[in-house]
Design an enzyme around this catalytic site. Structure first.
Site, PDB file in Angstrom:
ATOM      1  N   LYS A  38       0.615  -1.030   0.109  1.00 48.18           N
ATOM      2  CA  LYS A  38       0.404  -0.013  -0.030  1.00 48.18           C
ATOM      3  C   LYS A  38       0.952   0.927  -0.686  1.00 48.18           C
ATOM      4  CE  LYS A  38      -4.571  -1.417   1.154  1.00 48.18           C
ATOM      5  NZ  LYS A  38      -5.906  -1.528   2.240  1.00 48.18           N
ATOM      6  N   LYS A  92      -5.160  -9.930  -5.468  1.00 49.45           N
ATOM      7  CA  LYS A  92      -6.177  -9.617  -4.998  1.00 49.45           C
ATOM      8  C   LYS A  92      -7.943  -9.230  -5.410  1.00 49.45           C
ATOM      9  CE  LYS A  92      -6.300  -7.501  -1.449  1.00 49.45           C
ATOM     10  NZ  LYS A  92      -6.819  -7.503   0.361  1.00 49.45           N
ATOM     11  N   LYS A  99     -11.458  -3.629  -2.720  1.00 46.36           N
ATOM     12  CA  LYS A  99     -12.333  -2.349  -3.214  1.00 46.36           C
ATOM     13  C   LYS A  99     -11.786  -1.372  -4.011  1.00 46.36           C
ATOM     14  CE  LYS A  99     -13.644  -3.121   1.411  1.00 46.36           C
ATOM     15  NZ  LYS A  99     -12.789  -2.986   2.715  1.00 46.36           N
TER      16      LYS A  99
HETATM   17  N1  AQP Z   1      -9.942 -10.611  -2.391  1.00 46.88           N
HETATM   18  C1  AQP Z   1     -10.258 -11.554  -1.300  1.00 46.88           C
HETATM   19  N2  AQP Z   1     -10.595 -12.503  -1.044  1.00 46.88           N
HETATM   20  C2  AQP Z   1     -10.872 -12.688   0.055  1.00 46.88           C
HETATM   21  N3  AQP Z   1     -10.675 -12.145   1.449  1.00 46.88           N
HETATM   22  C3  AQP Z   1     -10.528 -11.197   0.993  1.00 46.88           C
HETATM   23  N4  AQP Z   1     -10.077  -9.865   1.689  1.00 46.88           N
HETATM   24  C4  AQP Z   1     -10.805  -9.112   1.166  1.00 46.88           C
HETATM   25  N5  AQP Z   1     -10.351  -8.999   0.405  1.00 46.88           N
HETATM   26  C5  AQP Z   1     -10.744 -10.729  -0.017  1.00 46.88           C
HETATM   27  C6  AQP Z   1     -10.715  -9.959   3.409  1.00 46.88           C
HETATM   28  O1  AQP Z   1     -12.162  -9.249   3.754  1.00 46.88           O
HETATM   29  C7  AQP Z   1     -12.220  -9.060   5.038  1.00 46.88           C
HETATM   30  C8  AQP Z   1     -12.278  -7.314   5.374  1.00 46.88           C
HETATM   31  O2  AQP Z   1     -11.113  -6.989   4.288  1.00 46.88           O
HETATM   32  P1  AQP Z   1     -10.477  -5.001   4.735  1.00 46.88           P
HETATM   33  O3  AQP Z   1     -11.445  -4.245   4.160  1.00 46.88           O
HETATM   34  O4  AQP Z   1     -10.816  -4.716   5.958  1.00 46.88           O
HETATM   35  O5  AQP Z   1      -9.211  -5.125   4.315  1.00 46.88           O
HETATM   36  P2  AQP Z   1      -8.460  -5.365   3.021  1.00 46.88           P
HETATM   37  O6  AQP Z   1      -8.375  -7.011   3.161  1.00 46.88           O
HETATM   38  O7  AQP Z   1      -7.658  -5.165   2.717  1.00 46.88           O
HETATM   39  O8  AQP Z   1      -9.279  -5.468   1.663  1.00 46.88           O
HETATM   40  P3  AQP Z   1      -9.756  -4.448   0.450  1.00 46.88           P
HETATM   41  O9  AQP Z   1     -10.945  -5.073  -0.562  1.00 46.88           O
HETATM   42  O10 AQP Z   1      -9.150  -5.691  -0.662  1.00 46.88           O
HETATM   43  O11 AQP Z   1      -9.829  -3.527   1.086  1.00 46.88           O
HETATM   44  P4  AQP Z   1      -8.323  -2.341   0.599  1.00 46.88           P
HETATM   45  O12 AQP Z   1      -8.779  -2.501  -0.644  1.00 46.88           O
HETATM   46  O13 AQP Z   1      -9.240  -1.096   0.961  1.00 46.88           O
HETATM   47  O14 AQP Z   1      -7.385  -2.471   0.942  1.00 46.88           O
HETATM   48  C9  AQP Z   1     -10.787  -9.652   5.424  1.00 46.88           C
HETATM   49  O15 AQP Z   1     -10.792 -10.738   5.867  1.00 46.88           O
HETATM   50  C10 AQP Z   1      -9.758 -10.212   4.326  1.00 46.88           C
HETATM   51  O16 AQP Z   1      -9.262 -11.140   4.671  1.00 46.88           O
END
Ligand code: AQP
Length: 340
Positions: free
Chosen positions: A119, A202, A205
């Site tokens: 990030k 991965k 969002k």
């Molecule tokens: N691609 C994924 N596959 C499986 N699990 C996922 N999680 C996120 N992306 C995937 C799981 O969702 C939960 C919440 O995640 P988060 O919002 O706290 O942060 P993150 O993992 O950083 O998710 P994003 O969507 O990638 O958000 P951004 O883009 O803001 O960083 C966690 O349990 C995560 O494992």
């Protein structure tokens, strides 16, 4: 000293850094609901708004996204009377314990975190201090409730290991088995849903490309279009799941179908082996729309009453604080901080 018995308790959260993706849904949300419904653990689920602001969020969007994620939790099956549903910033004990953990964790531990490297990228001098300290706040989210288990996607495994390191060091430094050594709960075919544009990244969002992900708010046409345009290789699906080993995009679509249908990828392969993309992708879209459509509709219904969502979050925060406040008090006392 014998390890104290900790109440079986689950904590997990999702950042309101955008709308929910199919990755969040399959990797996290469906598993939160399964654990709640199993009735084996006390469950706390939070919208981790303090984590979201480690990167810039427009204030109005942040408020709306926090409510949207709370609505998604409920639409997917989290019952706010059986689980404690709240947003992190309403429980100040998270940030208070995080400060203690900032003083326990070491700079070298944080620098090794792959999410920080991803990030912050090459521009780490410009990244916020909060982004660097993010895993210490995440450890506090978990340990402020003495949570014993944390369901997360595969991407969070390293942060969970750091949480265990922080708990171990705190317990050692202050001479008491005060914090549990929390177990991650990771698994299932969709523990790591990948981007529709790049099978090695991965689904996220905050990915700048909306075509890389399925959002929970996407309508049926958009879902069909995104799967149709999802990157794949030219070969049809093979006979076995193992044969997808070096085909990340193809494997991802099979994993998504397995996650949506609650089957193993091997069982799914038994049904789709030999299919070309022209046949498989519309089928995948149909299953996705069938599964997610009712959740999206319920989420939209709940979002029409933001006052009710805020009431539920406030109630959850009050219940969360009842658990968190005495644990924080004990932690402060162990550190030697006076709280009269
Ligand atoms: N691609 C994924 N596959 C499986 N699990 C996922 N999680 C996120 N992306 C995937 C799981 O969702 C939960 C919440 O995640 P988060 O919002 O706290 O942060 P993150 O993992 O950083 O998710 P994003 O969507 O990638 O958000 P951004 O883009 O803001 O960083 C966690 O349990 C995560 O494992």
């Amino acid at each position: 000293m014998a390890e104290p018995q900790f109440t079986p308790r689950v904590l997990s959260g999702i950042q309101p850094s955008g709308g929910l993706t199919l990755g969040n849904y399959l990797g996290a949300l469906t598993r939160f609901v399964d654990i709640q419904d199993a009735g084996t653990h006390e469950c706390l689920y939070c919208v981790v708004d303090l984590h979201a602001i480690t990167v810039w969020q427009d204030p109005a969007d942040l408020t709306a996204q926090t409510r949207e994620i709370a609505a998604a939790f409920m639409a997917a099956g989290i019952d706010p009377t059986r689980s404690i549903l709240f947003n992190q910033s309403q429980v100040p004990e998270h940030a208070q314990l995080a400060w203690l953990f900032n003083c326990v964790a070491r700079m070298g531990w944080m620098r090794r975190m792959t999410q920080w490297k991803d990030k912050a990228g090459k521009n780490s001098e410009e990244a916020s201090l909060g982004l660097f300290a993010y895993p210490a706040l995440m450890a506090a989210d978990i340990l402020i409730y003495h949570a014993t288990h944390v369901p997360v996607g595969e991407d969070q495994r390293q942060h969970l290991e750091l949480t265990r390191d922080i708990a171990t060091k705190f317990n050692h430094d202050f001479g008491r088995e005060f914090f549990p050594i929390t177990e991650p709960v990771i698994g299932g075919p969709a523990a790591r849903v990948m981007s529709l544009r790049d099978g090695t990244k991965k689904m996220s969002k905050s990915d700048p490309s909306d075509m890389s992900r399925i959002n929970l708010s996407d309508d049926a046409d958009t879902i069909a279009q995104k799967f149709r345009k999802a990157r794949t290789d030219p070969d049809p699906l093979p006979q076995t799941y193992d044969a997808l080993k070096d085909r990340p995009e193809a494997r991802n679509l099979v994993d998504i179908l397995a996650g949506l249908q609650g089957k193993s990828p091997e069982a799914v392969m038994g049904e789709v082996a030999g299919q070309g993309w022209g046949q498989f992708k519309p089928y995948l879209a149909e299953v996705a729309v069938e599964t997610m459509g009712p959740i999206t509709a319920e989420m939209n219904r709940l979002m029409a009453d933001p006052g009710e969502i805020d009431r539920i979050l406030g109630d959850g925060a009050a219940r969360a604080r009842e658990i968190a406040a005495p644990i924080l008090k004990d932690a402060y006392e162990l550190v030697g901080l006076i709280r009269s």
